[in-house]
Write a protein that holds these residues in place. Structure first.
Motif, PDB file in Angstrom:
ATOM      1  N   SER A  58       4.666  17.519 -14.409  1.00 25.20           N
ATOM      2  CA  SER A  58       5.556  18.193 -14.557  1.00 25.20           C
ATOM      3  C   SER A  58       5.635  18.244 -16.096  1.00 25.20           C
ATOM      4  CB  SER A  58       6.871  17.840 -14.223  1.00 25.20           C
ATOM      5  OG  SER A  58       6.938  17.850 -12.827  1.00 25.20           O
ATOM      6  N   VAL A  59       5.511  17.113 -16.912  1.00 27.03           N
ATOM      7  CA  VAL A  59       5.734  17.097 -18.421  1.00 27.03           C
ATOM      8  C   VAL A  59       4.543  17.860 -18.946  1.00 27.03           C
ATOM      9  CG1 VAL A  59       5.366  15.368 -20.029  1.00 27.03           C
ATOM     10  CG2 VAL A  59       6.692  14.594 -18.199  1.00 27.03           C
ATOM     11  N   ALA A  60       3.315  17.599 -18.369  1.00 29.20           N
ATOM     12  CA  ALA A  60       2.329  18.561 -19.097  1.00 29.20           C
ATOM     13  C   ALA A  60       2.507  19.901 -18.647  1.00 29.20           C
ATOM     14  CB  ALA A  60       0.880  17.994 -18.051  1.00 29.20           C
ATOM     15  N   TYR A  61       3.119  20.177 -17.664  1.00 26.32           N
ATOM     16  CA  TYR A  61       3.509  21.755 -17.499  1.00 26.32           C
ATOM     17  C   TYR A  61       4.363  22.232 -18.668  1.00 26.32           C
ATOM     18  CZ  TYR A  61       5.074  26.202 -15.623  1.00 26.32           C
ATOM     19  OH  TYR A  61       5.536  27.612 -15.305  1.00 26.32           O
ATOM     20  N   ALA A  94       1.023  -1.236   0.051  1.00 22.00           N
ATOM     21  CA  ALA A  94       0.039   0.154  -0.001  1.00 22.00           C
ATOM     22  C   ALA A  94       0.651   1.253   0.136  1.00 22.00           C
ATOM     23  CB  ALA A  94      -0.843   0.045   1.230  1.00 22.00           C
ATOM     24  N   GLU A  95       1.954   1.538   0.976  1.00 26.44           N
ATOM     25  CA  GLU A  95       2.483   2.618   0.884  1.00 26.44           C
ATOM     26  C   GLU A  95       3.365   2.841  -0.398  1.00 26.44           C
ATOM     27  OE1 GLU A  95       4.383   2.553   4.803  1.00 26.44           O
ATOM     28  OE2 GLU A  95       2.581   2.929   5.892  1.00 26.44           O
ATOM     29  N   PRO A  96       4.256   1.705  -0.590  1.00 25.03           N
ATOM     30  CA  PRO A  96       5.034   1.930  -1.973  1.00 25.03           C
ATOM     31  C   PRO A  96       4.196   2.148  -3.282  1.00 25.03           C
ATOM     32  CG  PRO A  96       5.648  -0.091  -0.692  1.00 25.03           C
ATOM     33  CD  PRO A  96       4.448   0.441   0.018  1.00 25.03           C
ATOM     34  N   LEU A  97       3.041   1.697  -3.237  1.00 24.04           N
ATOM     35  CA  LEU A  97       2.180   1.886  -4.324  1.00 24.04           C
ATOM     36  C   LEU A  97       1.833   3.167  -4.129  1.00 24.04           C
ATOM     37  CD1 LEU A  97       0.044  -1.236  -4.801  1.00 24.04           C
ATOM     38  CD2 LEU A  97       1.681  -0.292  -6.474  1.00 24.04           C
ATOM     39  N   MET A  98       1.471   3.845  -3.027  1.00 23.66           N
ATOM     40  CA  MET A  98       1.079   5.309  -2.900  1.00 23.66           C
ATOM     41  C   MET A  98       1.819   6.326  -3.138  1.00 23.66           C
ATOM     42  SD  MET A  98      -0.519   6.840   0.674  1.00 23.66           S
ATOM     43  CE  MET A  98      -1.369   5.918   1.025  1.00 23.66           C
ATOM     44  N   LEU A  99       3.273   6.005  -2.642  1.00 25.34           N
ATOM     45  CA  LEU A  99       4.585   6.845  -3.071  1.00 25.34           C
ATOM     46  C   LEU A  99       4.879   6.694  -4.479  1.00 25.34           C
ATOM     47  CD1 LEU A  99       6.866   6.148  -0.092  1.00 25.34           C
ATOM     48  CD2 LEU A  99       5.716   7.951  -0.231  1.00 25.34           C
ATOM     49  N   ALA A 100       4.764   5.676  -5.125  1.00 32.16           N
ATOM     50  CA  ALA A 100       4.890   5.544  -6.489  1.00 32.16           C
ATOM     51  C   ALA A 100       3.893   6.419  -7.299  1.00 32.16           C
ATOM     52  CB  ALA A 100       4.892   4.087  -7.126  1.00 32.16           C
ATOM     53  N   SER A 101       2.540   6.232  -6.798  1.00 34.60           N
ATOM     54  CA  SER A 101       1.591   7.009  -7.815  1.00 34.60           C
ATOM     55  C   SER A 101       1.699   8.491  -7.479  1.00 34.60           C
ATOM     56  CB  SER A 101       0.161   6.842  -6.945  1.00 34.60           C
ATOM     57  OG  SER A 101      -0.070   5.218  -7.060  1.00 34.60           O
ATOM     58  N   VAL A 102       2.223   9.060  -6.165  1.00 30.20           N
ATOM     59  CA  VAL A 102       2.561  10.551  -6.019  1.00 30.20           C
ATOM     60  C   VAL A 102       3.690  10.799  -7.105  1.00 30.20           C
ATOM     61  CG1 VAL A 102       3.169  12.250  -4.356  1.00 30.20           C
ATOM     62  CG2 VAL A 102       1.525  10.387  -3.659  1.00 30.20           C
ATOM     63  N   PHE A 103       4.650  10.111  -6.881  1.00 33.38           N
ATOM     64  CA  PHE A 103       5.794  10.540  -8.016  1.00 33.38           C
ATOM     65  C   PHE A 103       5.258  10.765  -9.448  1.00 33.38           C
ATOM     66  CE2 PHE A 103       8.545   9.457  -4.329  1.00 33.38           C
ATOM     67  CZ  PHE A 103       9.190  10.631  -3.997  1.00 33.38           C
ATOM     68  N   PHE A 104       4.521   9.498  -9.936  1.00 37.64           N
ATOM     69  CA  PHE A 104       3.942   9.576 -10.881  1.00 37.64           C
ATOM     70  C   PHE A 104       3.178  10.646 -11.356  1.00 37.64           C
ATOM     71  CE2 PHE A 104       0.561   8.288 -14.297  1.00 37.64           C
ATOM     72  CZ  PHE A 104       1.380   8.016 -15.253  1.00 37.64           C
ATOM     73  N   LEU A 105       2.177  11.081 -10.285  1.00 35.79           N
ATOM     74  CA  LEU A 105       1.363  12.196 -10.809  1.00 35.79           C
ATOM     75  C   LEU A 105       2.234  13.570 -10.747  1.00 35.79           C
ATOM     76  CD1 LEU A 105      -1.519  11.224  -8.497  1.00 35.79           C
ATOM     77  CD2 LEU A 105      -1.581  11.281 -10.998  1.00 35.79           C
TER      78      LEU A 105
END
Length: 464
Positions: free
Chosen positions: A452-455, A436-447
């Motif tokens: 950043s790419v969109a900006y 749960a926590e690794p996926l949450m961190l990975a999701s935050v970094f991905f977002l």
């Protein structure tokens, strides 16, 4: 009305006759009782040896112990064992001890029942070894002393064993820390040799006999009492246990009066402040790591950690020596490898196997709160403790928690070193929650990356 009154009187007489006939004093007698009271510490240990005979006509499977109201108020532990053989060949079989009620006992008397493994038949005898521990049973007198004075205390008890049975012969030995005994009650025969007082032998005393004695003696041992200890054990399935212990410590001996002189304390260490203490010893599990010790001001460096494969010992000093009535509040924390304490039961449940009680040596804990913080997603917690404690559940939120972590809270009062025995906390855990926590961190970094790419690809200028 008269017939009803007669029926009531007959019923009352019949009821009382049942109580008398069922009284344990009618079936058992103590052939010999030997009691040894150890007063070397502020934690009083009493070793009682009883040779019990069944003088009744029917078998019995219980032997009762009686404690006065003063003893019952400060009673911390009661243990019993049956013994066979002599000296080096003696064997001990632990017996179950539980609280009991006897209607014919004096007011305020507390009873415990020892359950025998096999019923004691008519004419048979059994030898029992009993250990009971008392706290807060030494009264400082005088109640205030200066830095240069020794600490004197009172101990109150009975020269005759309080028992619900007839006692044919008995002896009481009282062991003091030093030979300095200011005064003691004399109940003939009484004999004093060095640091030991002997009361008895006394013969043929009826049930509930009592003969109060008072011993006034020197005891300069540290009266270390933890008014409240909160131990938090946090389980992480990523490989470690984190333990945090919060102490509220007080010197419960004779209160210090006058002005404290550190110069005198340092130069006359053998004669100044003899009842104070400045060192404490915590016995920790082996393979301990990341140990820290601090108080409200900050970290304290006056500590020494000794470790080996069997144990770890942390010797530390508070910021100032503790005299009678002085208090200190501090915190100890350390880490432990998970594989030494967390296991899997045959039914698939995880369980923690840890030590209850207080790590500080020769310390009484008035109130112990032990919290076991389970990993997020744990279900159906159950604690297994070999003695009675209060239990309830709480929820704790930590970093990145979604639903919170279940906390098993165990509370017990009047805790002594004999309570430092293993206990277990069982729970169910689905390993998927570890992601749960690794996926949450990975999701935050991905977002963040996607934002950043969109900006960078956005054209927000107003000029074409």
């Amino acid at each position: 009305m008269e017939p009803l009154l007669r029926i009531a009187l007959l019923f009352l007489f019949f009821h009382l006759s049942i109580l008398v006939n069922s009284s344990p004093s009618q079936h058992l007698q103590i052939i010999n009782a030997e009691r040894r009271i150890d007063l070397n510490s502020h934690i009083i240990k009493v070793y009682l040896t009883l040779k019990v005979e069944n003088s009744g006509t029917s078998p019995t499977s219980e032997v009762h112990l009686a404690f006065s109201p003063a003893e019952a108020e400060h009673l911390a532990v009661v243990k019993a064992a049956a013994t066979t053989g002599k000296r080096k060949k003696k064997t001990y079989v632990p017996l179950d001890v539980k609280s009991a009620e006897l209607p014919e006992g004096p007011n305020g008397t507390k009873f415990f029942s020892i359950t025998l493994l096999t019923p004691l038949s008519k004419g048979e005898t059994i030898t029992l070894e009993v250990l009971y521990i008392l706290t807060h049973s030494l009264e400082p007198f005088p109640v205030e002393i200066s830095q240069s004075e020794s600490q004197l205390v009172y101990f109150r008890d009975s020269a005759i064993l309080l028992s619900p049975y007839h006692v044919k012969q008995q002896t009481t030995f009282i062991k003091t820390p030093s030979a300095r005994v200011e005064s003691h009650t004399v109940v003939d025969p009484t004999k004093r040799v060095g640091t030991e007082l002997k009361y008895g032998p006394y013969e043929n005393h009826s049930p509930y006999s009592y003969s109060p004695v008072l011993v006034h003696f020197e005891n300069n041992n540290p009266f270390a009492v933890v008014e409240e200890l909160e131990r938090e054990i946090e389980i992480s399935h990523w490989g470690s246990l984190q333990i945090t212990e919060r102490y509220k410590l007080v010197h419960a001996g004779a209160k210090h009066k006058g002005v404290f002189s550190r110069v005198e304390y340092q130069t006359r260490s053998g004669a100044s402040g003899v009842s104070s203490f400045k060192h404490l010893l915590a016995k920790l599990p082996p393979r301990v790591h990341s140990v820290y010790y601090r108080d409200e001001i900050g970290n304290i460096s006056s500590s020494h950690l000794r470790t080996d494969f069997l144990k770890s010992e942390l010797e530390f000093e508070p910021r100032y020596p503790l005299f009678g009535g002085w208090k200190s509040t501090f915190l100890i924390g350390y880490g432990l490898p998970l594989q030494d304490f967390l296991f899997e039961s045959p039914d698939g449940r995880r369980y923690l196997n840890f030590t209850f009680g207080c790590p500080l040596a020769e310390t009484v804990v008035d109130k112990l709160i032990l919290k076991v913080v389970l990993p997020e997603g744990s279900k159906d917690p159950a604690a297994v403790i070999p003695f009675q404690v209060e239990q309830h559940l709480e929820t704790k939120y930590s970093y990145l928690d979604i639903v919170g972590r279940t906390v098993v809270v165990l509370e017990k009062r009047n805790v002594v070193p004999e309570h430092n025995i293993p206990f277990q906390v069982y729970y169910n855990f689905n390993p998927i929650f570890m992601l749960a926590e690794p996926l949450m961190l990975a999701s935050v970094f991905f977002l963040l990356f996607a934002a950043s790419v969109a900006y960078l690809h956005m054209d927000i200028s107003i000029r074409k």
